[in-house]
Motif scaffolding. Structure first.
Motif, PDB file in Angstrom:
ATOM      1  N   SER A 113      12.970   4.796 -10.087  1.00  0.00           N
ATOM      2  CA  SER A 113      11.671   4.308  -9.578  1.00  0.00           C
ATOM      3  C   SER A 113      11.797   3.906  -8.121  1.00  0.00           C
ATOM      4  N   LEU A 114      10.639   3.893  -7.439  1.00  0.00           N
ATOM      5  CA  LEU A 114      10.602   3.430  -6.042  1.00  0.00           C
ATOM      6  C   LEU A 114      11.158   2.022  -5.956  1.00  0.00           C
ATOM      7  N   CYS A 115      11.948   1.771  -4.917  1.00  0.00           N
ATOM      8  CA  CYS A 115      12.446   0.403  -4.733  1.00  0.00           C
ATOM      9  C   CYS A 115      12.814   0.200  -3.274  1.00  0.00           C
TER      10      CYS A 115
ATOM     11  N   MET B  49      11.747   7.705 -13.751  1.00  0.00           N
ATOM     12  CA  MET B  49      11.077   6.853 -12.746  1.00  0.00           C
ATOM     13  C   MET B  49       9.716   6.418 -13.268  1.00  0.00           C
ATOM     14  N   GLY B  50       9.331   5.195 -12.912  1.00  0.00           N
ATOM     15  CA  GLY B  50       8.024   4.680 -13.333  1.00  0.00           C
ATOM     16  C   GLY B  50       6.945   5.212 -12.415  1.00  0.00           C
ATOM     17  N   LEU B  51       5.935   5.882 -13.011  1.00  0.00           N
ATOM     18  CA  LEU B  51       4.870   6.456 -12.173  1.00  0.00           C
ATOM     19  C   LEU B  51       3.482   5.915 -12.523  1.00  0.00           C
TER      20      LEU B  51
ATOM     21  N   GLY C  15      -1.710  -3.041  -5.437  1.00  0.00           N
ATOM     22  CA  GLY C  15      -0.864  -1.949  -5.898  1.00  0.00           C
ATOM     23  C   GLY C  15      -0.465  -1.073  -4.736  1.00  0.00           C
ATOM     24  N   GLY C  16      -0.022   0.131  -5.059  1.00  0.00           N
ATOM     25  CA  GLY C  16       0.398   1.063  -4.011  1.00  0.00           C
ATOM     26  C   GLY C  16       1.894   1.241  -4.016  1.00  0.00           C
ATOM     27  N   ALA C  17       2.335   2.049  -3.070  1.00  0.00           N
ATOM     28  CA  ALA C  17       3.719   2.498  -3.104  1.00  0.00           C
ATOM     29  C   ALA C  17       4.708   1.417  -2.680  1.00  0.00           C
ATOM     30  N   LYS C  18       4.437   0.784  -1.535  1.00  0.00           N
ATOM     31  CA  LYS C  18       5.492  -0.027  -0.931  1.00  0.00           C
ATOM     32  C   LYS C  18       5.147  -1.505  -0.875  1.00  0.00           C
TER      33      LYS C  18
ATOM     34  N   GLY D 297      -8.865   2.895   1.711  1.00  0.00           N
ATOM     35  CA  GLY D 297      -7.696   3.745   1.479  1.00  0.00           C
ATOM     36  C   GLY D 297      -7.647   4.301   0.075  1.00  0.00           C
ATOM     37  N   ASP D 298      -6.491   4.125  -0.573  1.00  0.00           N
ATOM     38  CA  ASP D 298      -6.266   4.780  -1.857  1.00  0.00           C
ATOM     39  C   ASP D 298      -7.074   4.186  -3.003  1.00  0.00           C
ATOM     40  N   SER D 299      -7.383   2.895  -2.964  1.00  0.00           N
ATOM     41  CA  SER D 299      -8.211   2.355  -4.051  1.00  0.00           C
ATOM     42  C   SER D 299      -9.624   2.886  -3.938  1.00  0.00           C
TER      43      SER D 299
ATOM     44  N   ASP E 272       4.455  -3.079   2.725  1.00  0.00           N
ATOM     45  CA  ASP E 272       3.124  -3.009   3.327  1.00  0.00           C
ATOM     46  C   ASP E 272       2.230  -4.146   2.858  1.00  0.00           C
ATOM     47  N   LYS E 273       2.556  -4.705   1.707  1.00  0.00           N
ATOM     48  CA  LYS E 273       1.613  -5.638   1.074  1.00  0.00           C
ATOM     49  C   LYS E 273       2.124  -7.074   0.973  1.00  0.00           C
ATOM     50  N   LEU E 274       3.317  -7.332   1.530  1.00  0.00           N
ATOM     51  CA  LEU E 274       3.877  -8.688   1.413  1.00  0.00           C
ATOM     52  C   LEU E 274       2.966  -9.744   2.021  1.00  0.00           C
TER      53      LEU E 274
ATOM     54  N   MET F   4      -2.516   1.651  -9.310  1.00  0.00           N
ATOM     55  CA  MET F   4      -1.506   1.166 -10.272  1.00  0.00           C
ATOM     56  C   MET F   4      -0.407   2.185 -10.523  1.00  0.00           C
ATOM     57  N   GLY F   5      -0.640   3.414 -10.080  1.00  0.00           N
ATOM     58  CA  GLY F   5       0.338   4.472 -10.286  1.00  0.00           C
ATOM     59  C   GLY F   5      -0.035   5.676  -9.454  1.00  0.00           C
ATOM     60  N   VAL F   6       0.603   6.789  -9.736  1.00  0.00           N
ATOM     61  CA  VAL F   6       0.325   8.020  -8.981  1.00  0.00           C
ATOM     62  C   VAL F   6      -0.943   8.661  -9.574  1.00  0.00           C
ATOM     63  N   PHE F   7      -2.075   8.033  -9.243  1.00  0.00           N
ATOM     64  CA  PHE F   7      -3.343   8.415  -9.887  1.00  0.00           C
ATOM     65  C   PHE F   7      -3.800   9.805  -9.476  1.00  0.00           C
ATOM     66  N   GLU F   8      -3.197  10.349  -8.403  1.00  0.00           N
ATOM     67  CA  GLU F   8      -3.560  11.698  -7.967  1.00  0.00           C
ATOM     68  C   GLU F   8      -3.149  12.731  -9.008  1.00  0.00           C
ATOM     69  N   MET F   9      -2.183  12.407  -9.876  1.00  0.00           N
ATOM     70  CA  MET F   9      -1.754  13.331 -10.936  1.00  0.00           C
ATOM     71  C   MET F   9      -2.321  12.824 -12.270  1.00  0.00           C
TER      72      MET F   9
ATOM     73  N   GLY G  66       0.815  -4.016  -9.275  1.00  0.00           N
ATOM     74  CA  GLY G  66       1.033  -2.747  -9.971  1.00  0.00           C
ATOM     75  C   GLY G  66       1.527  -1.698  -8.989  1.00  0.00           C
ATOM     76  N   GLY G  67       1.628  -0.456  -9.476  1.00  0.00           N
ATOM     77  CA  GLY G  67       2.059   0.639  -8.603  1.00  0.00           C
ATOM     78  C   GLY G  67       3.555   0.601  -8.346  1.00  0.00           C
ATOM     79  N   GLY G  68       3.976   1.444  -7.402  1.00  0.00           N
ATOM     80  CA  GLY G  68       5.401   1.590  -7.103  1.00  0.00           C
ATOM     81  C   GLY G  68       6.057   0.277  -6.701  1.00  0.00           C
ATOM     82  N   MET G  69       5.288  -0.599  -6.060  1.00  0.00           N
ATOM     83  CA  MET G  69       5.882  -1.840  -5.542  1.00  0.00           C
ATOM     84  C   MET G  69       6.396  -2.761  -6.650  1.00  0.00           C
TER      85      MET G  69
HETATM   86  P1  AMP Z   1      -0.421   2.669  -0.575  1.00  0.00           P
HETATM   87  O1  AMP Z   1      -0.849   3.623   0.510  1.00  0.00           O
HETATM   88  O2  AMP Z   1       0.776   1.860  -0.256  1.00  0.00           O
HETATM   89  O3  AMP Z   1      -1.575   1.862  -1.138  1.00  0.00           O
HETATM   90  O4  AMP Z   1       0.105   3.599  -1.740  1.00  0.00           O
HETATM   91  C1  AMP Z   1      -0.722   4.513  -2.384  1.00  0.00           C
HETATM   92  C2  AMP Z   1       0.138   5.587  -2.956  1.00  0.00           C
HETATM   93  O5  AMP Z   1       1.105   5.021  -3.800  1.00  0.00           O
HETATM   94  C3  AMP Z   1      -0.627   6.579  -3.792  1.00  0.00           C
HETATM   95  O6  AMP Z   1      -0.613   7.823  -3.164  1.00  0.00           O
HETATM   96  C4  AMP Z   1       0.129   6.606  -5.107  1.00  0.00           C
HETATM   97  O7  AMP Z   1       0.347   7.907  -5.579  1.00  0.00           O
HETATM   98  C5  AMP Z   1       1.442   5.959  -4.765  1.00  0.00           C
HETATM   99  N1  AMP Z   1       2.057   5.302  -5.927  1.00  0.00           N
HETATM  100  C6  AMP Z   1       1.505   4.393  -6.732  1.00  0.00           C
HETATM  101  N2  AMP Z   1       2.346   4.044  -7.701  1.00  0.00           N
HETATM  102  C7  AMP Z   1       3.487   4.754  -7.524  1.00  0.00           C
HETATM  103  C8  AMP Z   1       4.723   4.841  -8.213  1.00  0.00           C
HETATM  104  N3  AMP Z   1       4.952   4.114  -9.310  1.00  0.00           N
HETATM  105  N4  AMP Z   1       5.657   5.658  -7.712  1.00  0.00           N
HETATM  106  C9  AMP Z   1       5.422   6.399  -6.621  1.00  0.00           C
HETATM  107  N5  AMP Z   1       4.278   6.358  -5.923  1.00  0.00           N
HETATM  108  C10 AMP Z   1       3.312   5.553  -6.373  1.00  0.00           C
END
Ligand code: AMP
Length: 396
Positions: free
Chosen positions: A237-239, A292-294, A195-198, A354-356, A201-203, A320-325, A219-222
């Motif tokens: 949504s992020l793309c 946007m999907g969060l 998961g994660g944003a981009k 990292g984030d996980s 980074d994970k390809l 899987m999402g913006v778990f900080e919120m 999952g997540g933004g990607m």
């Molecule tokens: P990464 O460092 O690439 O693993 O991304 C982690 C970050 O991705 C976290 O801070 C999340 O808040 C963010 N994130 C996860 N899902 C989404 C989403 N759907 N839209 C925007 N940011 C996201």
């Protein structure tokens, strides 16, 4: 793999590359000392054998030479408290004073060297700089997994001066052993959660996991780059448009290899990137233009968690999402619980740093999973199939 347990360090002056890159507040107090605490068993083993330790680390990202806010002097007291040993400080990591302090070091004592990155030679992997550092000690131990993917002077280059006199500390050994449990003949089914944003980074990790995993959960933004590439409407949504062709290639590759690639069917969407935004649940390919999907939605969460719970080995990297919120934490929280359930049922679950790691701590599940890695970038590169310079240098 040789560790500090394979040697007796009586009268040795052991140069240890540690990761003391700890967060400091405005008053230079340490706000989280877990990286120091993690290295204490390695230090104690050497001191208890009757050796001394010369600790070298970086702190932060100093740009141009020495800077007070990046000085390791701020952490001397904490190292002393946690180790119970006398800690000397060398205000320059090389040079006459460091040499004298190292020579005068008694068994059972510690010498902490000033920030290695005050010299640009450190990150450049400069051989002459590495040789100067090497002269301070008689044995080399690498216990800094967080920098194992860097070919820096202290993390890799220095090892050539310690043939037969080098090994891993307990932090490194633990990281490698746990990664190997996943990479080397994992119990099946093996599910990787990415998961994660981009997606960019994970390809590489997704591609490498295609040859290892039975299931790959995205999952997540990607996930929205995949959804748009497949013709879906993803609103705001992020793309990463330029990566869309690659996501389609990954889908094809998974089919060809018989890997079950799971993408989220639905999302928690919001009209704003804020905890108090208006939210709704909707299909991942039909997100309205101003939404946007969060987070992953309830259907996706159910399918993902079932797949995870049916697995014997799980690797999790990225939320899987913006778990900080709190409004967008449910998907990540449910996945974290499922990952913990695998370990509780006798399976193996490894959390990539990292984030996980932050998420598993936030949901108080860190002690319910098999292992939480401390090295974000290093673990990622390990699972991308790359040989890490810090590991290679000690092994060979
Ligand atoms: P990464 O460092 O690439 O693993 O991304 C982690 C970050 O991705 C976290 O801070 C999340 O808040 C963010 N994130 C996860 N899902 C989404 C989403 N759907 N839209 C925007 N940011 C996201």
């Amino acid at each position: 793999m040789q560790t500090v347990n394979d040697f007796n360090f009586k009268n040795e002056k052991v140069l240890i590359r540690v990761d003391f890159n700890v967060p400091l507040n405005a008053e230079f107090s340490i706000t989280d000392d877990s990286r120091i605490a993690a290295t204490i068993p390695t230090i104690k083993k050497i001191l208890n054998d009757g050796g001394s330790c010369i600790l070298m680390s970086h702190l932060g990202r100093p740009k141009e030479g020495p800077a007070d806010k990046y000085s390791l002097k701020h952490i001397v007291n904490r190292v002393s408290e946690l180790s119970g040993a006398k800690v000397h400080f060398a205000p320059d990591c090389i040079g006459a004073e460091a040499t004298e302090l190292a020579a005068a070091l008694n068994p059972g004592e510690i010498l902490l060297l000033e920030n290695l990155r005050f010299y640009k030679e450190e990150e450049k992997g400069d051989v002459a700089f590495a040789e100067k550092l090497s002269k301070l000690g008689t044995f080399y131990v690498n216990d800094a997994f967080g920098t194992a993917h860097r070919a820096h002077a202290s993390t890799a280059v220095i090892a050539q001066f310690f043939a037969g006199r080098k090994c891993f500390g307990f932090v490194m050994a633990g990281e490698i052993a746990n990664a190997m449990k996943v990479l080397d003949n994992p119990a099946r089914p093996f599910t990787a959660i990415v998961g994660g944003a981009k997606v960019s980074d994970k390809l590489l990790i997704i591609e490498n996991l295609m040859s290892l995993a039975d299931n790959i959960i995205i999952g997540g933004g990607m996930a929205y780059t995949f959804a748009k590439a497949m013709g879906g409407q993803i609103g705001k949504s992020l793309c990463e448009d330029d990566r869309m062709p690659l996501t389609l290639e990954l889908i094809e590759k998974a089919k060809a290899k018989g890997v079950n690639l799971l993408l989220p069917s639905d999302s928690v969407v919001a009209d704003n990137f804020a905890n108090d935004a208006n939210t709704a649940i909707c299909a991942n390919d039909a997100i309205e233009a101003n939404y946007m999907g969060l987070d992953i939605g309830p259907d996706a969460t159910k399918v993902f968690c079932e797949t995870i719970r049916n697995s014997k080995t799980v690797l999790w990297n990225g939320p899987m999402g913006v778990f900080e919120m709190s409004s967008f934490e449910a998907g990540t929280k449910a996945v974290a619980q499922a990952v913990a359930d695998v370990a509780q049922a006798g399976g193996f679950s490894l959390i990539g740093g990292g984030d996980s790691a932050a998420a598993i701590h936030k949901f108080h599940l860190a002690d319910k999973v098999s292992y939480v890695s401390t090295g974000g970038g290093a673990l990622l590169e390990y699972f991308e199939g790359k040989e890490l310079p810090g590991i290679k240098a000690v092994m060979h």
